[in-house]
Design a protein around this motif. Structure first.
Motif, PDB file in Angstrom:
ATOM      1  N   HIS A 195      -1.438  13.166 -16.237  1.00 27.78           N
ATOM      2  CA  HIS A 195      -1.171  11.891 -16.923  1.00 27.78           C
ATOM      3  C   HIS A 195      -2.165  11.640 -18.055  1.00 27.78           C
ATOM      4  CE1 HIS A 195       1.747  10.884 -13.874  1.00 27.78           C
ATOM      5  NE2 HIS A 195       0.846  10.994 -12.921  1.00 27.78           N
ATOM      6  N   SER A 196      -2.333  12.591 -18.932  1.00 25.32           N
ATOM      7  CA  SER A 196      -3.247  12.443 -20.061  1.00 25.32           C
ATOM      8  C   SER A 196      -2.474  12.742 -21.339  1.00 25.32           C
ATOM      9  CB  SER A 196      -4.449  13.396 -19.910  1.00 25.32           C
ATOM     10  OG  SER A 196      -5.163  13.095 -18.727  1.00 25.32           O
ATOM     11  N   TRP A 197      -1.945  11.694 -21.966  1.00 23.13           N
ATOM     12  CA  TRP A 197      -1.098  11.837 -23.142  1.00 23.13           C
ATOM     13  C   TRP A 197      -1.037  10.513 -23.911  1.00 23.13           C
ATOM     14  CZ3 TRP A 197       2.353   8.108 -21.978  1.00 23.13           C
ATOM     15  CH2 TRP A 197       2.741   7.938 -20.653  1.00 23.13           C
ATOM     16  N   ALA A 198      -0.426  10.559 -25.102  1.00 23.84           N
ATOM     17  CA  ALA A 198      -0.230   9.370 -25.940  1.00 23.84           C
ATOM     18  C   ALA A 198       1.119   9.500 -26.645  1.00 23.84           C
ATOM     19  CB  ALA A 198      -1.362   9.231 -26.954  1.00 23.84           C
ATOM     20  N   GLY A 244       0.799  -1.218   0.000  1.00 21.60           N
ATOM     21  CA  GLY A 244       0.000   0.000   0.000  1.00 21.60           C
ATOM     22  C   GLY A 244       0.829   1.263   0.000  1.00 21.60           C
ATOM     23  N   TYR A 245       2.011   1.217   0.602  1.00 20.43           N
ATOM     24  CA  TYR A 245       2.853   2.413   0.642  1.00 20.43           C
ATOM     25  C   TYR A 245       3.247   2.847  -0.767  1.00 20.43           C
ATOM     26  CZ  TYR A 245       7.010   5.299   1.292  1.00 20.43           C
ATOM     27  OH  TYR A 245       7.924   6.316   1.223  1.00 20.43           O
ATOM     28  N   TYR A 246       3.757   1.909  -1.571  1.00 19.55           N
ATOM     29  CA  TYR A 246       4.202   2.265  -2.916  1.00 19.55           C
ATOM     30  C   TYR A 246       3.023   2.487  -3.865  1.00 19.55           C
ATOM     31  CZ  TYR A 246       9.084   1.522  -1.803  1.00 19.55           C
ATOM     32  OH  TYR A 246      10.337   1.640  -1.267  1.00 19.55           O
ATOM     33  N   ARG A 247       1.901   1.849  -3.623  1.00 21.08           N
ATOM     34  CA  ARG A 247       0.735   2.117  -4.449  1.00 21.08           C
ATOM     35  C   ARG A 247       0.293   3.569  -4.304  1.00 21.08           C
ATOM     36  NH1 ARG A 247      -3.072  -1.373  -2.314  1.00 21.08           N
ATOM     37  NH2 ARG A 247      -3.655   0.302  -0.892  1.00 21.08           N
ATOM     38  N   ASP A 248       0.438   4.128  -3.096  1.00 23.37           N
ATOM     39  CA  ASP A 248       0.025   5.510  -2.860  1.00 23.37           C
ATOM     40  C   ASP A 248       1.051   6.503  -3.375  1.00 23.37           C
ATOM     41  OD1 ASP A 248      -2.310   4.655  -1.672  1.00 23.37           O
ATOM     42  OD2 ASP A 248      -1.450   4.609   0.337  1.00 23.37           O
ATOM     43  N   VAL A 249       2.335   6.277  -3.107  1.00 18.15           N
ATOM     44  CA  VAL A 249       3.342   7.273  -3.502  1.00 18.15           C
ATOM     45  C   VAL A 249       3.571   7.280  -5.013  1.00 18.15           C
ATOM     46  CG1 VAL A 249       4.515   7.226  -1.275  1.00 18.15           C
ATOM     47  CG2 VAL A 249       5.259   5.680  -3.078  1.00 18.15           C
ATOM     48  N   LEU A 250       3.426   6.136  -5.663  1.00 21.56           N
ATOM     49  CA  LEU A 250       3.598   6.097  -7.109  1.00 21.56           C
ATOM     50  C   LEU A 250       2.352   6.593  -7.834  1.00 21.56           C
ATOM     51  CD1 LEU A 250       5.426   2.667  -7.592  1.00 21.56           C
ATOM     52  CD2 LEU A 250       6.428   4.950  -7.679  1.00 21.56           C
ATOM     53  N   GLY A 251       1.174   6.325  -7.276  1.00 15.18           N
ATOM     54  CA  GLY A 251      -0.056   6.750  -7.914  1.00 15.18           C
ATOM     55  C   GLY A 251      -0.219   6.110  -9.277  1.00 15.18           C
ATOM     56  N   GLU A 252      -0.567   6.906 -10.279  1.00 20.69           N
ATOM     57  CA  GLU A 252      -0.791   6.396 -11.621  1.00 20.69           C
ATOM     58  C   GLU A 252       0.509   5.960 -12.290  1.00 20.69           C
ATOM     59  OE1 GLU A 252      -2.893   9.589 -13.459  1.00 20.69           O
ATOM     60  OE2 GLU A 252      -4.825   8.943 -12.676  1.00 20.69           O
ATOM     61  N   HIS A 253       1.638   6.400 -11.755  1.00 17.54           N
ATOM     62  CA  HIS A 253       2.925   5.954 -12.295  1.00 17.54           C
ATOM     63  C   HIS A 253       3.118   4.457 -12.073  1.00 17.54           C
ATOM     64  CE1 HIS A 253       5.738   8.743 -14.147  1.00 17.54           C
ATOM     65  NE2 HIS A 253       6.667   7.826 -13.984  1.00 17.54           N
ATOM     66  N   GLY A 254       2.497   3.912 -11.034  1.00 21.67           N
ATOM     67  CA  GLY A 254       2.569   2.471 -10.833  1.00 21.67           C
ATOM     68  C   GLY A 254       1.927   1.699 -11.966  1.00 21.67           C
ATOM     69  N   ALA A 255       0.873   2.270 -12.583  1.00 21.48           N
ATOM     70  CA  ALA A 255       0.257   1.621 -13.741  1.00 21.48           C
ATOM     71  C   ALA A 255       1.208   1.616 -14.927  1.00 21.48           C
ATOM     72  CB  ALA A 255      -1.047   2.338 -14.100  1.00 21.48           C
ATOM     73  N   PHE A 256       2.033   2.676 -15.083  1.00 20.70           N
ATOM     74  CA  PHE A 256       3.030   2.699 -16.162  1.00 20.70           C
ATOM     75  C   PHE A 256       4.012   1.545 -16.015  1.00 20.70           C
ATOM     76  CE2 PHE A 256       2.657   7.635 -16.118  1.00 20.70           C
ATOM     77  CZ  PHE A 256       1.345   7.533 -16.522  1.00 20.70           C
ATOM     78  N   PHE A 257       4.522   1.367 -14.799  1.00 17.73           N
ATOM     79  CA  PHE A 257       5.500   0.303 -14.553  1.00 17.73           C
ATOM     80  C   PHE A 257       4.887  -1.073 -14.794  1.00 17.73           C
ATOM     81  CE2 PHE A 257       7.791   3.215 -11.293  1.00 17.73           C
ATOM     82  CZ  PHE A 257       8.323   3.944 -12.339  1.00 17.73           C
TER      83      PHE A 257
END
Length: 1030
Positions: free
Chosen positions: A844-847, A715-728
């Motif tokens: 985070h809205s791009w292509a 949960g710690y990294y899910r919160d600090v990364l936010g949507e960046h975690g979906a990129f990884f």
């Protein structure tokens, strides 16, 4: 309310029971001398009094003592005979009075204070003070704090008047308030006239997820009344769980049913209400009595802000009189009313008896003035048959008759009786924390109020100006006041002026206290980000807002609708709706269970069980006797790997998934929790990425990010990364998940802002990608200069500092220094200019092309690793980081939001803005204008690839002994790893060849046994001869 004991709501609450609970919980014994004593008891026991006062007090007690036998609890009733005998034998001695008074409870053993809530506020304020390495953040203060105000409906009632007055005051000290209503009504125009923006949201009876509101746009929410329970339930889902919520509860409709739920074992509905009350950050009540009634649902978050305006509203909108009330309302009658506390305690009967004793002499004046007979009424909900009979008998002994003595126990009739009264006497000596609501209502009706010298009463009543005050220690003052204010069977002219002054004052009583109470709560529960300015102190409000409710907004051109609040509750009560919902669920479950068992033929079922058991035993016995072929270990290994790869492809592919395969672009929408479901797209161009497995949409082809990237299960990294975690996560499983040439992302928060791509913009974006109009490009459609957090349209670094407590530049410079291994004194920053109206991407809205996306992820993985190594220890331990002014679980996610701009600008990618509504495109930061400003060597693919391989080699060689985030964020690969795997496969191949040669050699070299003889097949003649012989 932290200090309240847990008692069932509803009914009449006994102060004595609450007091015994408190003493028992503290471990103290309830001895004879440890019981709390009233002021009256201390007066009789420990102070010197004159002989006449003593005789009067003893005589009063002698008349009242018989009443205790019928009213007191069982333990006291059993001793009633002893009380009478003691009075007869001991006489009117001081010792006898002392022993009898100490048996009564006067309600002074309970302190109403939200202790747990205040302790939590103090603890959070202390923790927010400390920052790592002395780097305290700075507040930019470029936007005002935003509040969401949720109303049950927009009908005209006292709630609307009070809430509107509070909202006007909060706006004056610096809050931006947006109003949401379940149902439209006549007050809509009043809110518009006051300058507020109001929105009507759907109130779904069955679906509590029907609110299409992004609550994260607000710093906090205020929900009014129990009718707002669906909103509280929707705020219990991620990602809205962390939003501070104040829930204001005015009515007791639920409290009166809590006992019934416990008795009937209605566990589900009780749990439903408990979850709602526990979700609220603070639950606000207008009276302490109401907070006690709801104490069974208390989670340590109760708070009381006295000042409910319902009494003043009812005084302006009184009902028509009943037949009995019309009889009392005759002009020749003089009506005197005695009222008391809402709380029930055994000593109240003594207080009423003493008041009656000093009111009785007034009868002589009314007996001489036959034109104005005296009518006396006692209003109290705390009653029993014995209690009422005792009071009536005592009144009759004092000279009152049954025709002029009234006992009112129905609360609904209190207002009507008060409206007929000339004088209202407050007969309770209990020190309460708020001004009695019954006195407030009487003053609003213009009645003369006479009350004891309690602290809370003295705060609002000035003796002789807006009411009269008598001393509890000298009750003879009450008789003197009554003699002074009554003249010839009517109120004197002076008394009428005092009552009129009290009515004017009560109309706007406790205005500033209410506003100050809400500002105190907001100050302690709201943690503003650094871009939000702190509101002003409520003491800076204009005098008019401190002293008056907003009556003008309701009276100018607005028609009052009396009792609209009560009628609405009867027709559309959330309590009734939930009872119907859970009762239908229980009935359905019982019917399904009964039907399932009733359709079973138990004899047939028993024979089937026996046959199945025999077959199972036979199969187990034959299992070890049959030869089973499992294949070689290599075949088993390949089958397992194949099953693991295909476990996510078992489901049938729907139409959207098939359409997505042939498209050049797929836009992913990262989300966390059920609260975001209503804002996600459901077309083939989009696909959701859930950051948690439990929060995935049912029946949708969404990606479980935590399955691809186990780091997100933390949960710690899910919160600090936010949507960046979906990129990884997507980059790690890109070969199995993403089959398109281009990849895009869009924040679900753009949908409620009306800033997401329209159908026209989507078509134009896909057309530009298919035609390769701009080549390797970053398309974005959420601009920084149009963001709500950037009203000043600041440049890149100023905006980044504003949303990160002024430490964005320091954090990025320090991270790049660690990432590239620069000297410790290096503090440069890559330039990010914005000229000629150029802007940057946010949210985070791009292509971009899939290959470029993997390169960006490679860069961001190393950036996040360096940033995490600098902040993890302090942030993980305390929840604080220098990118925020208070505890923040998202810490550096706001820096990562802007990271794609720095990478795209300095890696030489074109940046094109797409208008989300029209699809028009415009290139920003043209490549020619970047010459001499880009850090090409720092962001080139070759540099990043070599750094990535160095980290992979270090991971492969296991040289990093400390905690390291980088290997957990994606694939670990370098050329040496490929060579290592190739050598391993070659060695395995050579080993297998060697084993096969050894096997053949052993077979050839093994010793063979010689034949014992040679078999010769007989000829046909020999066989015929043998047959003839036989």
């Amino acid at each position: 309310m932290g200090s309240l004991p847990t008692v069932a709501g509803g009914g009449h609450l006994k102060r004595s029971a609450l007091q015994r609970f408190q003493l028992a919980s503290s471990g103290k014994s309830c001895s004879f001398y440890q019981k709390p004593r009233s002021k009256l008891a201390r007066l009789l026991l420990f102070e010197k009094i004159n002989y006449l006062r003593w005789i009067c007090t003893a005589a009063s007690f002698f008349f009242v003592v018989l009443l205790f036998q019928a009213f007191l609890p069982i333990s006291t009733v059993q001793n009633a005979a002893n009380v009478v005998r003691n009075v007869e034998t001991v006489g009117r001695t001081r010792r006898s009075v002392r022993s009898r008074l100490l048996e009564l409870e006067f309600g002074e053993g309970i302190r109403f204070a939200p202790s747990r809530l205040l302790e939590r506020f103090q603890k959070e304020n202390r923790e927010d003070f400390f920052m790592p390495e002395g780097r305290r953040g700075t507040r930019a203060g470029i936007i005002r704090p935003k509040l969401a105000l949720v109303l049950m409906d927009l009908s005209i009632d006292s709630t609307q008047l009070q809430v509107l007055s509070i909202a006007v005051s909060l706006r004056e000290i610096g809050y931006d308030i947006e109003v949401f209503g379940f149902k439209d009504g006549p007050v809509h125009s009043v809110w518009i006239k006051a300058g507020f923006r109001i929105s009507i949201v759907s109130d779904s009876d069955n679906d509590e997820m029907g609110f299409t509101v992004d609550w994260l746009n607000y710093n906090g929410a205020i929900v009014i009344s129990l009718q707002g329970k669906p909103v509280i339930s929707s705020l219990s889902n991620d990602p809205f769980k962390s939003l501070p919520v104040i829930w204001v509860v005015y009515d007791k409709s639920l409290a009166t049913r809590l006992d019934q739920y416990i008795t009937t074992n209605s566990t589900k509905i009780m749990n439903d209400w408990k979850q709602a009350f526990h979700r609220a950050t603070v639950v606000v009540f207008p009276t302490h009595f109401l907070a006690v009634m709801y104490s069974i649902l208390d989670a340590g978050n109760y708070y009381v802000i006295p000042g409910y305006l319902n009494e003043a509203w009812k005084a302006n909108n009184r009902r028509t009189l009943s037949e009995d009330d019309r009889e009392l309302n005759k002009s020749e009658n003089f009506v005197m009313t005695i009222v008391g506390s809402q709380f029930s305690y055994s000593g109240s009967i003594l207080e009423y008896g003493l008041i009656l004793n000093y009111v009785a002499p007034i009868l002589q004046e009314f007996s001489s003035a036959s034109s104005s007979p005296l009518k006396l009424g006692i209003l109290s909900e705390n009653s029993t048959n014995a209690y009422d009979a005792s009071l009536e008998d005592f009144a009759l002994k004092l000279g009152f008759s049954k025709d002029n003595f009234y006992r009112i126990v129905n609360h609904e009739k209190f207002s009507n009786f008060l409206g007929l009264s000339d004088v209202v006497i407050y007969g309770s000596f209990l020190e309460e924390k708020h001004f009695p609501s019954i006195l407030f209502e009487a003053m609003c009706m213009g009645k003369l109020v006479i009350a004891p010298d309690l602290v809370m009463i003295r705060k609002y009543i000035n003796d002789g100006q807006n009411g009269y005050i008598y001393s509890r220690e000298n009750l003879a003052m009450l008789a003197q006041i009554l003699t002074r204010v009554i003249s010839n069977g009517k109120l004197s002219h002076l008394a009428q002026n005092v009552a009129s002054t009290g009515k004017t004052m009560a109309r706007n009583l406790m205005v500033f206290e209410v506003v100050e109470g809400y500002t105190f709560l907001l100050k302690n529960i709201l943690k503003f980000p650094s871009e939000v300015v702190n509101p002003k102190d409520p003491k800076e409000l204009p005098p008019k807002l401190k002293e008056e409710w907003q009556w003008d907004l309701f009276t100018n051109g607005t028609t009052f609708s009396p009792n609209s609040l009560e009628s609405m509750k009867i027709k559309n009560s959330i309590v009734d709706r939930l009872e119907m919902k859970w009762s239908s669920v229980n009935n359905t479950e019982h019917k399904a269970l009964d039907g399932a068992f009733s359709s079973i033929n138990w004899e047939v079922q028993r024979s089937k069980d026996i046959i199945n058991a025999r077959k199972r035993l036979l199969d187990e016995a034959l299992k070890d006797r049959t030869e089973q072929w499992h294949g070689t270990w290599e075949e088993v290994y390949r089958n397992v790997k194949k099953a693991e790869r295909s476990k996510h492809e078992i489901h049938d592919r729907d139409e959207r998934e098939l359409e997505r395969t042939g498209q050049p672009l797929c836009i992913y929408e990262p989300y966390f929790g059920e609260g975001a479901w209503a804002f996600l797209n459901r077309t083939s161009l989009y696909r959701g990425i859930s950051l948690s497995k439990s929060g995935r949409r049912p029946g949708e082809d969404d990606i479980d990010a935590s399955s691809n990237l186990p780091l997100l299960r933390n949960g710690y990294y899910r919160d600090v990364l936010g949507e960046h975690g979906a990129f990884f996560s997507l980059a790690k499983g890109i070969d199995q998940i993403h089959k398109n040439a281009w990849v895009g992302f869009q924040s679900w928060r753009l949908a409620p802002r009306k800033a997401s791509l329209t159908k026209k913009a989507e078509a134009m974006l896909v057309e530009a990608i298919e035609s390769q109009k701009h080549g390797d490009t970053l398309y974005f459609w959420a601009r920084m200069d149009m963001d709500q957090r950037n009203p000043l349209q600041s440049d890149f670094w100023y905006f980044c500092d504003a949303i990160n407590a002024g430490n964005c530049r320091f954090a990025v410079s320090r991270t790049l220094q660690k990432m590239y291994g620069m000297p410790s004194n290096w503090s440069s920053l890559p330039p990010m200019p914005a000229k000629d109206g150029n802007s940057w991407s946010v949210m985070h809205s791009w292509a971009m092309p899939t290959r470029s996306f993997l390169e960006f992820v490679m860069f961001s993985r190393m950036f996040v690793d360096a940033l995490d190594s600098d902040m993890f220890d302090w942030h993980n331990q305390t929840g604080l980081c220098y990118l925020s002014l208070s505890k923040d679980q998202h810490c550096y996610s706001r820096v990562l939001e802007l990271l794609v701009n720095m990478w795209a600008y300095h890696s030489g990618r074109r940046m094109v803005y797409v208008n989300s509504e029209t699809g028009a495109m415009k290139e920003h930061h043209v490549l020619k204008s970047r010459r001499g400003q880009m850090w090409i060597r720092w962001f080139s693919f070759s540099t990043l690839k070599s750094m990535d391989e160095d980290r992979a080699e270090e991971t492969d060689l296991e040289q990093h002994v400390q905690r390291w985030l980088w290997p957990l964020t994606g694939e670990v690969f370098w050329q040496g790893l490929y060579e290592k795997e190739k050598n391993t496969r070659q060695k395995n191949k050579e080993r297998r060849k060697k084993m096969n040669k050894e096997k053949v050699r052993r077979m050839k070299s093994r010793a063979r046994q010689k034949t014992l003889g040679k078999y010769i097949k007989p000829s046909s003649n020999d066989l015929n001869t043998t047959t003839n012989v036989l």
